[in-house]
Write an enzyme that holds these catalytic residues in place. Structure first.
Site, PDB file in Angstrom:
ATOM      1  N   LYS A 179       0.887  -1.186   0.000  1.00  0.00           N
ATOM      2  CA  LYS A 179       0.000   0.000   0.000  1.00  0.00           C
ATOM      3  C   LYS A 179       0.913   1.220   0.000  1.00  0.00           C
ATOM      4  CE  LYS A 179      -1.894   3.013   2.130  1.00  0.00           C
ATOM      5  NZ  LYS A 179      -1.799   4.484   1.829  1.00  0.00           N
TER       6      LYS A 179
ATOM      7  N   GLU B 216       9.473   0.838  10.822  1.00  0.00           N
ATOM      8  CA  GLU B 216      10.510   1.876  10.684  1.00  0.00           C
ATOM      9  C   GLU B 216       9.805   3.200  10.901  1.00  0.00           C
ATOM     10  OE1 GLU B 216      13.622   1.452  10.412  1.00  0.00           O
ATOM     11  OE2 GLU B 216      13.532  -0.710  10.079  1.00  0.00           O
TER      12      GLU B 216
ATOM     13  N   CYS C 119      13.507  10.493   7.793  1.00  0.00           N
ATOM     14  CA  CYS C 119      13.332   9.992   9.160  1.00  0.00           C
ATOM     15  C   CYS C 119      14.625  10.101   9.956  1.00  0.00           C
ATOM     16  CB  CYS C 119      12.842   8.561   9.106  1.00  0.00           C
ATOM     17  SG  CYS C 119      13.780   7.595   7.951  1.00  0.00           S
TER      18      CYS C 119
ATOM     19  N   GLU D 159       9.300  15.515  16.218  1.00  0.00           N
ATOM     20  CA  GLU D 159       9.779  15.385  14.851  1.00  0.00           C
ATOM     21  C   GLU D 159       9.029  16.374  13.970  1.00  0.00           C
ATOM     22  OE1 GLU D 159       8.693  11.858  12.543  1.00  0.00           O
ATOM     23  OE2 GLU D 159      10.785  11.773  11.938  1.00  0.00           O
TER      24      GLU D 159
HETATM   25  P1  NAP Z   1       2.117   8.232   8.063  1.00  0.00           P
HETATM   26  O1  NAP Z   1       0.975   9.173   8.130  1.00  0.00           O
HETATM   27  O2  NAP Z   1       2.438   7.396   9.227  1.00  0.00           O
HETATM   28  O3  NAP Z   1       1.850   7.351   6.768  1.00  0.00           O
HETATM   29  C1  NAP Z   1       2.642   6.287   6.393  1.00  0.00           C
HETATM   30  C2  NAP Z   1       1.820   5.289   5.633  1.00  0.00           C
HETATM   31  O4  NAP Z   1       0.822   4.742   6.504  1.00  0.00           O
HETATM   32  C3  NAP Z   1       1.054   5.886   4.454  1.00  0.00           C
HETATM   33  O5  NAP Z   1       1.000   4.944   3.415  1.00  0.00           O
HETATM   34  C4  NAP Z   1      -0.313   6.127   5.062  1.00  0.00           C
HETATM   35  O6  NAP Z   1      -1.340   6.182   4.105  1.00  0.00           O
HETATM   36  C5  NAP Z   1      -0.456   4.906   5.928  1.00  0.00           C
HETATM   37  N1  NAP Z   1      -1.438   5.022   6.997  1.00  0.00           N
HETATM   38  C6  NAP Z   1      -1.932   6.151   7.576  1.00  0.00           C
HETATM   39  N2  NAP Z   1      -2.842   5.835   8.511  1.00  0.00           N
HETATM   40  C7  NAP Z   1      -2.955   4.486   8.533  1.00  0.00           C
HETATM   41  C8  NAP Z   1      -3.725   3.557   9.291  1.00  0.00           C
HETATM   42  N3  NAP Z   1      -4.579   3.958  10.219  1.00  0.00           N
HETATM   43  N4  NAP Z   1      -3.565   2.232   9.050  1.00  0.00           N
HETATM   44  C9  NAP Z   1      -2.697   1.812   8.104  1.00  0.00           C
HETATM   45  N5  NAP Z   1      -1.950   2.636   7.357  1.00  0.00           N
HETATM   46  C10 NAP Z   1      -2.062   3.959   7.573  1.00  0.00           C
HETATM   47  O7  NAP Z   1       3.482   8.937   7.763  1.00  0.00           O
HETATM   48  P2  NAP Z   1       3.800   9.954   6.612  1.00  0.00           P
HETATM   49  O8  NAP Z   1       3.270  11.264   7.055  1.00  0.00           O
HETATM   50  O9  NAP Z   1       3.369   9.403   5.325  1.00  0.00           O
HETATM   51  O10 NAP Z   1       5.424   9.927   6.674  1.00  0.00           O
HETATM   52  C11 NAP Z   1       6.174  10.682   7.552  1.00  0.00           C
HETATM   53  C12 NAP Z   1       6.579   9.881   8.793  1.00  0.00           C
HETATM   54  O11 NAP Z   1       7.197   8.649   8.439  1.00  0.00           O
HETATM   55  C13 NAP Z   1       7.595  10.582   9.632  1.00  0.00           C
HETATM   56  O12 NAP Z   1       7.252  10.494  10.992  1.00  0.00           O
HETATM   57  C14 NAP Z   1       8.911   9.846   9.383  1.00  0.00           C
HETATM   58  O13 NAP Z   1       9.854   9.906  10.378  1.00  0.00           O
HETATM   59  C15 NAP Z   1       8.446   8.478   9.132  1.00  0.00           C
HETATM   60  N6  NAP Z   1       9.407   7.766   8.261  1.00  0.00           N
HETATM   61  C16 NAP Z   1      10.226   6.830   8.815  1.00  0.00           C
HETATM   62  C17 NAP Z   1      11.144   6.166   8.028  1.00  0.00           C
HETATM   63  C18 NAP Z   1      12.068   5.135   8.606  1.00  0.00           C
HETATM   64  O14 NAP Z   1      12.720   4.430   7.852  1.00  0.00           O
HETATM   65  N7  NAP Z   1      12.160   5.002   9.900  1.00  0.00           N
HETATM   66  C19 NAP Z   1      11.199   6.415   6.684  1.00  0.00           C
HETATM   67  C20 NAP Z   1      10.367   7.353   6.145  1.00  0.00           C
HETATM   68  C21 NAP Z   1       9.461   8.019   6.947  1.00  0.00           C
HETATM   69  P3  NAP Z   1      -1.793   7.574   3.416  1.00  0.00           P
HETATM   70  O15 NAP Z   1      -0.701   8.564   3.598  1.00  0.00           O
HETATM   71  O16 NAP Z   1      -1.971   7.148   2.029  1.00  0.00           O
HETATM   72  O17 NAP Z   1      -3.048   8.015   4.061  1.00  0.00           O
END
Ligand code: NAP
Ligand code: MG
Length: 501
Positions: A199, A274, A308, A405
């Site tokens: 996804k 992650e 991240c 963050e």
């Molecule tokens: P996010 O809101 O957590 O979204 C990540 C993914 O999860 C997206 O595909 C999102 O879908 C999906 N998602 C959202 N709500 C969900 C739910 N209730 N159930 C299942 N899936 C769900 O994060 P983001 O805003 O996209 O990314 C930024 C964050 O990711 C930051 O906090 C960053 O630190 C972290 N990050 C960590 C790493 C690592 O390797 N540690 C790498 C990259 C990013 P939709 O967006 O399509 O709604």
């Protein structure tokens, strides 16, 4: 500072890709959402709609999971030899390399990042992880284990382990490195023999759809990789709790990571995560300061701070604080903002209006709490979701901009006197993803590296990623590791077989 917003030219290949319907890859076919719904994808440099993508939901996830289940239980992926799987996975890497320009352009227009940088980093790293993991297919081995069982005198045993693919894997990825995150997830799962439903993030679905075409061209059989576009709260949530999924691998925010764990708890699915970070970057007074200043600026401003592992808390030894922080601020002021497709741009926009609002909210919060912006500190007037690269000083450890963050080009700089103090401050975080150390003293460097609670420690460098090197978090930055041999554990079960001889 204003962003250069002249309309960048889109190549004919990408224009053609954007014009074609954007459907989901399910069981080897490209399908629209069962509901018939689509959603808009925008170019964050202009706010313009560039594509309409299928809005997959529970029914579509269910079809994708059933296809992956069938492909795992019946074949053909599990029935192939490791060498046959390896060749297909290697070919994916070749195809990614072949279409580097096109993939970098799609990434740039969808995410906002610099196409030049995507060509140097995102796309080659994505190709490399497939080729690195292709090598593992033929090297996933068990052990023979000598037993000392003493309650069955006289009986001898032959015991060995079999690492076995965990089954159907649900993978959920974020928008910051869309192609690379897809590659980091897919490659090891494929190498271990799993089948997958991926996804992708609603903000950036395009490069994964192009990758889906390349997977087919490489020879990935129908149902082995299924790619669903849609929203997290609907499609993502349905995948995380689907009873036919054996394991969920998630990259994204710590907040959503916790929701994934709750959803997976229903039937105790395996989970790897992650998550976020607030990584400390420590500059000692004996460092090569020119190198450290450039390194500290890159550590936070790379990928617009939407990384991240971003070095978002800068700790600088008191004696050199002013010199270093002014150097980093000067670099921040010199960064040229503009659309990712313009080769002259050094930093693109935030990925979305929402992310732009979040980051500018933190800029306001920082000022309200009494921090001072030595560089930047403001949003840039639209169109496009640009934010000035920002360096905050006069911070305290309780400020939100120091604790939370931000996921934008915003760094806080804090002076320190001795090592105990900086270790305490650096580790004073819910997160533990990465850390940086800049010094010429190798003894201090290794001593500090051992004391920092972080999954990656970079010494006199930052954000160095390699397919062979494990990456992941301590504390609330996650469970499990990406890349290297370590990631294989995410996708394998160990079976112990004991034979009475
Ligand atoms: P996010 O809101 O957590 O979204 C990540 C993914 O999860 C997206 O595909 C999102 O879908 C999906 N998602 C959202 N709500 C969900 C739910 N209730 N159930 C299942 N899936 C769900 O994060 P983001 O805003 O996209 O990314 C930024 C964050 O990711 C930051 O906090 C960053 O630190 C972290 N990050 C960590 C790493 C690592 O390797 N540690 C790498 C990259 C990013 P939709 O967006 O399509 O709604
Ligand atoms: Mg979302």
């Amino acid at each position: 500072m204003t962003a250069v917003l002249k309309e960048p030219l889109i190549s004919p290949a990408v224009a053609q890709f954007l014009a074609a319907p954007k459907r989901m890859l399910i069981n080897g076919k490209w399908l629209g959402a069962t509901s018939g719904k689509t959603f808009d994808v925008k170019d964050p440099a202009t706010g313009r709609i560039i594509a309409q993508v299928a809005e997959g939901d529970r029914e579509d996830v269910d079809a994708a999971v059933r296809a992956a289940r069938q492909a795992f239980d019946v074949g053909p992926w599990q029935k192939m030899t490791p060498s046959e799987r390896s060749k297909i996975i290697w070919r994916i890497g070749d195809l990614i390399s072949k279409y580097t320009d096109e993939l970098a352009e799609i990434e740039s227009i969808d995410n906002g990042k610099s196409m030049v940088i995507a060509k140097l980093a995102d796309v080659p790293l994505a190709a490399d992880i497939f080729q690195y993991m292709a090598g593992w297919c033929t090297k996933i081995e068990g052990k023979t284990i000598p037993l000392s069982v003493h309650y069955t005198p006289g009986t001898q045993y032959h015991a060995y382990t079999r690492p076995e693919a965990i089954g159907v894997v649900g993978q959920i990825i974020p928008w910051n490195f869309p192609l690379l995150m897809a590659a980091w997830k897919l490659a090891p799962a494929l190498a271990t023999g799993c089948t997958i439903v991926l996804k992708v993030a609603e903000e950036t679905p395009l490069s994964a759809l192009r990758l889906g075409e390349l997977l087919q061209e490489a020879g990935i059989p129908a149902g082995v990789v299924n790619i669903v576009t849609g929203f997290g709260e609907t499609a993502g949530a349905a995948l995380a709790k689907h009873p036919m999924v054996n394991k969920v691998a998630f990259t994204g925010s710590t907040e959503v990571g916790k929701l994934i764990v709750k959803a997976a708890a229903e039937d105790l699915k395996h989970v790897s995560l992650e998550l976020g970070g607030k990584s400390p970057n420590i500059i000692l007074k004996d460092a090569d300061l020119d190198v450290a200043i450039g390194g500290a600026a890159n550590a936070i401003f790379y990928n617009h701070g939407q990384s991240c592992s971003a070095g978002s808390r800068l700790y600088i030894q008191k004696d050199v604080f002013d010199q270093v922080v002014e150097g980093v601020a000067a670099r921040a002021k010199a960064i040229k903002l503009g659309p990712g497709l313009d080769p002259a741009s050094e930093m693109g926009p935030m990925v979305s209006e929402l992310q732009h609002r979040r980051v500018t909210g933190y800029l306001e919060e920082g000022r309200r709490e009494g921090a001072r912006a030595l560089a930047g500190g403001k949003a840039v007037k639209g169109p496009g979701y640009f934010v000035e690269p920002t360096v905050f000083v006069d911070t305290t450890r309780t400020m939100k901009i120091v604790k939370e963050e931000i996921f934008g080009p915003v760094v806080t700089a804090t002076p320190f006197t001795d090592y105990d103090e900086v270790v305490r401050d650096a580790n004073d975080s819910l997160y533990g993803l990465a850390a940086g150390i800049w010094t010429r003293d190798i003894s201090k460097a290794h001593t500090l590296a051992a004391k920092l609670q972080a999954g990656s420690v970079w010494i006199n460098c930052y954000n160095i990623f390699d397919s062979a090197l494990p990456f992941g978090g301590y504390k609330q930055s996650g469970w499990g590791r990406e890349m290297g041999e370590a990631v294989l554990e995410n996708y394998l079960n160990t079976k112990a077989v004991t034979v009475s001889l």
